[in-house]
Design a protein around this motif. Structure first.
Motif, PDB file in Angstrom:
ATOM      1  N   ASP A  70      17.027 -12.167   3.607  1.00 40.05           N
ATOM      2  CA  ASP A  70      17.211 -11.967   2.172  1.00 40.05           C
ATOM      3  C   ASP A  70      16.982 -10.491   1.843  1.00 40.05           C
ATOM      4  O   ASP A  70      16.079 -10.136   1.088  1.00 40.05           O
ATOM      5  N   PRO A  71      17.790  -9.617   2.433  1.00 39.41           N
ATOM      6  CA  PRO A  71      17.487  -8.184   2.309  1.00 39.41           C
ATOM      7  C   PRO A  71      17.875  -7.642   0.938  1.00 39.41           C
ATOM      8  O   PRO A  71      18.637  -8.269   0.209  1.00 39.41           O
ATOM      9  N   ASN A  72      17.314  -6.490   0.604  1.00 37.86           N
ATOM     10  CA  ASN A  72      17.730  -5.741  -0.582  1.00 37.86           C
ATOM     11  C   ASN A  72      19.158  -5.254  -0.308  1.00 37.86           C
ATOM     12  O   ASN A  72      19.384  -4.453   0.592  1.00 37.86           O
ATOM     13  N   PRO A  73      20.150  -5.773  -1.048  1.00 37.67           N
ATOM     14  CA  PRO A  73      21.547  -5.498  -0.689  1.00 37.67           C
ATOM     15  C   PRO A  73      21.914  -4.017  -0.773  1.00 37.67           C
ATOM     16  O   PRO A  73      22.718  -3.531   0.028  1.00 37.67           O
ATOM     17  N   GLY A  74      21.327  -3.307  -1.712  1.00 37.29           N
ATOM     18  CA  GLY A  74      21.619  -1.872  -1.822  1.00 37.29           C
ATOM     19  C   GLY A  74      21.121  -1.115  -0.599  1.00 37.29           C
ATOM     20  O   GLY A  74      21.769  -0.181  -0.109  1.00 37.29           O
ATOM     21  N   LYS A  75      19.961  -1.517  -0.085  1.00 37.75           N
ATOM     22  CA  LYS A  75      19.412  -0.856   1.097  1.00 37.75           C
ATOM     23  C   LYS A  75      20.306  -1.125   2.313  1.00 37.75           C
ATOM     24  O   LYS A  75      20.527  -0.248   3.143  1.00 37.75           O
ATOM     25  N   VAL A  76      20.837  -2.351   2.400  1.00 35.52           N
ATOM     26  CA  VAL A  76      21.737  -2.678   3.515  1.00 35.52           C
ATOM     27  C   VAL A  76      23.018  -1.842   3.427  1.00 35.52           C
ATOM     28  O   VAL A  76      23.464  -1.255   4.416  1.00 35.52           O
ATOM     29  N   ARG A  77      23.599  -1.779   2.230  1.00 34.36           N
ATOM     30  CA  ARG A  77      24.839  -0.987   2.094  1.00 34.36           C
ATOM     31  C   ARG A  77      24.595   0.470   2.468  1.00 34.36           C
ATOM     32  O   ARG A  77      25.417   1.111   3.116  1.00 34.36           O
TER      33      ARG A  77
ATOM     34  N   THR B  82      13.695   6.085 -12.069  1.00 40.40           N
ATOM     35  CA  THR B  82      13.798   4.773 -11.427  1.00 40.40           C
ATOM     36  C   THR B  82      13.004   4.784 -10.134  1.00 40.40           C
ATOM     37  O   THR B  82      13.267   5.599  -9.252  1.00 40.40           O
ATOM     38  N   ILE B  83      12.035   3.895 -10.038  1.00 41.40           N
ATOM     39  CA  ILE B  83      11.272   3.761  -8.796  1.00 41.40           C
ATOM     40  C   ILE B  83      11.265   2.297  -8.376  1.00 41.40           C
ATOM     41  O   ILE B  83      11.529   1.414  -9.189  1.00 41.40           O
TER      42      ILE B  83
ATOM     43  N   SER C  54       7.353   7.328  -4.235  1.00 35.27           N
ATOM     44  CA  SER C  54       7.695   7.215  -2.809  1.00 35.27           C
ATOM     45  C   SER C  54       9.119   6.747  -2.555  1.00 35.27           C
ATOM     46  O   SER C  54       9.682   7.018  -1.505  1.00 35.27           O
ATOM     47  N   GLY C  55       9.704   6.029  -3.521  1.00 30.82           N
ATOM     48  CA  GLY C  55      11.069   5.558  -3.304  1.00 30.82           C
ATOM     49  C   GLY C  55      11.713   5.059  -4.580  1.00 30.82           C
ATOM     50  O   GLY C  55      11.031   4.615  -5.504  1.00 30.82           O
ATOM     51  N   ARG C  56      13.029   5.140  -4.621  1.00 27.18           N
ATOM     52  CA  ARG C  56      13.776   4.734  -5.809  1.00 27.18           C
ATOM     53  C   ARG C  56      14.687   3.545  -5.566  1.00 27.18           C
ATOM     54  O   ARG C  56      15.491   3.177  -6.414  1.00 27.18           O
ATOM     55  N   ASN C  57      14.584   2.899  -4.380  1.00 30.19           N
ATOM     56  CA  ASN C  57      15.581   1.895  -4.008  1.00 30.19           C
ATOM     57  C   ASN C  57      15.220   0.498  -4.494  1.00 30.19           C
ATOM     58  O   ASN C  57      15.010  -0.425  -3.716  1.00 30.19           O
ATOM     59  N   VAL C  58      15.164   0.363  -5.808  1.00 19.66           N
ATOM     60  CA  VAL C  58      14.849  -0.939  -6.393  1.00 19.66           C
ATOM     61  C   VAL C  58      16.140  -1.747  -6.503  1.00 19.66           C
ATOM     62  O   VAL C  58      17.194  -1.210  -6.863  1.00 19.66           O
ATOM     63  N   ALA C  59      16.061  -3.027  -6.147  1.00 17.94           N
ATOM     64  CA  ALA C  59      17.235  -3.893  -6.319  1.00 17.94           C
ATOM     65  C   ALA C  59      17.495  -4.056  -7.812  1.00 17.94           C
ATOM     66  O   ALA C  59      16.562  -4.272  -8.591  1.00 17.94           O
ATOM     67  N   GLY C  60      18.754  -3.940  -8.194  1.00 15.74           N
ATOM     68  CA  GLY C  60      19.108  -3.990  -9.618  1.00 15.74           C
ATOM     69  C   GLY C  60      18.579  -5.228 -10.321  1.00 15.74           C
ATOM     70  O   GLY C  60      18.039  -5.140 -11.427  1.00 15.74           O
ATOM     71  N   ASP C  61      18.691  -6.386  -9.668  1.00 17.70           N
ATOM     72  CA  ASP C  61      18.265  -7.616 -10.355  1.00 17.70           C
ATOM     73  C   ASP C  61      16.750  -7.643 -10.578  1.00 17.70           C
ATOM     74  O   ASP C  61      16.267  -8.138 -11.589  1.00 17.70           O
ATOM     75  N   LYS C  62      15.999  -7.050  -9.650  1.00 17.68           N
ATOM     76  CA  LYS C  62      14.535  -7.004  -9.845  1.00 17.68           C
ATOM     77  C   LYS C  62      14.167  -6.124 -11.029  1.00 17.68           C
ATOM     78  O   LYS C  62      13.287  -6.454 -11.828  1.00 17.68           O
TER      79      LYS C  62
END
Ligand code: PLP
Length: 341
Positions: A125-132, A296-297, A325-333
């Motif tokens: 169930d990965p963070n889809p943005g991180k996978v892309r 955005t974090i 430390s990071g900005r890669n939040v999944a949009g739905d979260k």
């Protein structure tokens, strides 16, 4: 012709290590050495005063904007350092890692930079943005089973079978020395920092601040975990490396359920404190940063801000640094967090 293969060796913690995993902690000198590499491949990140946090805490609070790095998270400093120093015997087979995202992106980025094949195992169930993002950088992403551990075991088996260099998420001196370069950058600009709050998953980021700000200046380095993933917190305070029972936090960047030998050794005796915050506080912080600072974090990064906010008056008059430390939040979260608040 491919290189040699290696089998796992006895590990001091509950994770799998291979013979090439040197568990000698890096030193402050190693961080300076890593800076020569990191500064060649990555931009310095800005250190920017936060009016919101400065007002809330009656302090001078600066954000170390690690979210502005390529990949959107601090870990790429470590990936670049490891990739640049990789032993020639692994160059053809390349790198393999298991990751919920940012570690994988860091390894993928390094692989592309240094021309190494990269395979990343992710949970189902990965963070889809991180996978892309990993795929865009040329990595092969494999969804392997339920949860992070299944992905990790698959990656470890592949490494043993096929001779990939398994990039551990914390028992890697080059990763720790590499991420430590953020602390040197902070010192260059702000030698009088009193306190730094750092989110802790595997502990590479916090270990890096311990080896820099903590070793060279008078700064107190405070680590922050999620209440629902507090294995390192418990290991630190109770003096062991026992795994916890699973994780229960929506901040996947710090959802680790094992303490790691290398980073724990660095943090012990050097971290001023290790605290926990709950997921409500984490997402309150993410939403506050979004609404009030337009930054955005992701949840992992919100943990450190939440801890600073909780410290409140205790920080009055201080100079405080919090890495975003990071900005890669999944949009739905993010949307859910905004809707709920
Ligand atoms: C990995 C990560 C952390 C935690 O870092 P560790 O070095 O594993 O302790 C914090 N924030 C973000 C955004 C991350 O990706």
């Amino acid at each position: 012709m491919s290189g040699p293969t290696y089998q796992p060796v006895e590990s001091p913690d509950a994770t799998t290590v291979f013979p090439y995993h040197d568990l000698t902690p890096p030193t402050t000198k190693d961080v300076f050495r890593a800076r020569r590499i990191v500064s060649k491949y990555l931009p310095k990140t800005p250190l920017v005063r936060s009016e919101l946090l400065s007002e809330e805490l009656d302090a001078d609070v600066y954000l170390k904007r690690e979210d502005t790095l390529p990949t959107g998270a601090f870990k790429v400093r470590g990936g670049i350092t490891l990739g640049a120093r990789l032993d020639d015997e692994f160059r053809e087979q390349g790198l393999i890692a298991a990751s919920t995202g940012n570690h994988g992106q860091s390894v993928a980025y390094a692989g592309r930079e240094f021309g190494l094949p990269v395979t990343i195992a992710v949970p189902d169930d990965p963070n889809p943005g991180k996978v892309r993002s990993m795929e865009r950088m040329g990595a092969t992403v494999e969804e392997r089973g339920e949860g992070y551990d299944a992905a990790r075991e698959w990656a470890e088996n592949q490494a043993a079978e096929k001779g990939y260099r398994y990039v551990h998420s914390a028992n890697e001196p080059d990763l720790v020395a590499g991420v430590g370069t953020a602390g040197l950058e902070v010192l260059d600009e702000l030698p009088d920092v009193d306190t730094v709050f750092c989110p802790v998953g595997g502990g590479s980021g916090a270990a890096g601040y311990c080896l820099t700000l903590g070793a060279i200046s008078d700064a107190r380095v405070v680590g922050v975990q999620a209440e629902g993933a507090n294995a390192v917190y418990r290991g630190f305070h109770e003096g062991h490396l026992d795994p916890g029972d699973g994780t229960n936090t929506t901040a996947e960047g710090i959802a680790s359920h094992v303490p790691f030998a290398l980073t724990m050794e660095i943090m012990r005796g050097r971290l001023a404190d290790l605290e926990t915050v709950n997921d409500d506080e984490i997402w309150d912080a993410v939403v506050a940063m979004f609404r009030e600072e337009n930054i955005t974090i992701e949840g992992a990064s919100g943990a450190a801000i939440a801890a600073a906010l909780r410290a409140g008056d205790d920080l009055a008059g201080q100079t405080v640094v919090v890495p975003t430390s990071g900005r890669n939040v999944a949009g739905d979260k993010l949307i859910r967090a905004l809707e709920e608040r």
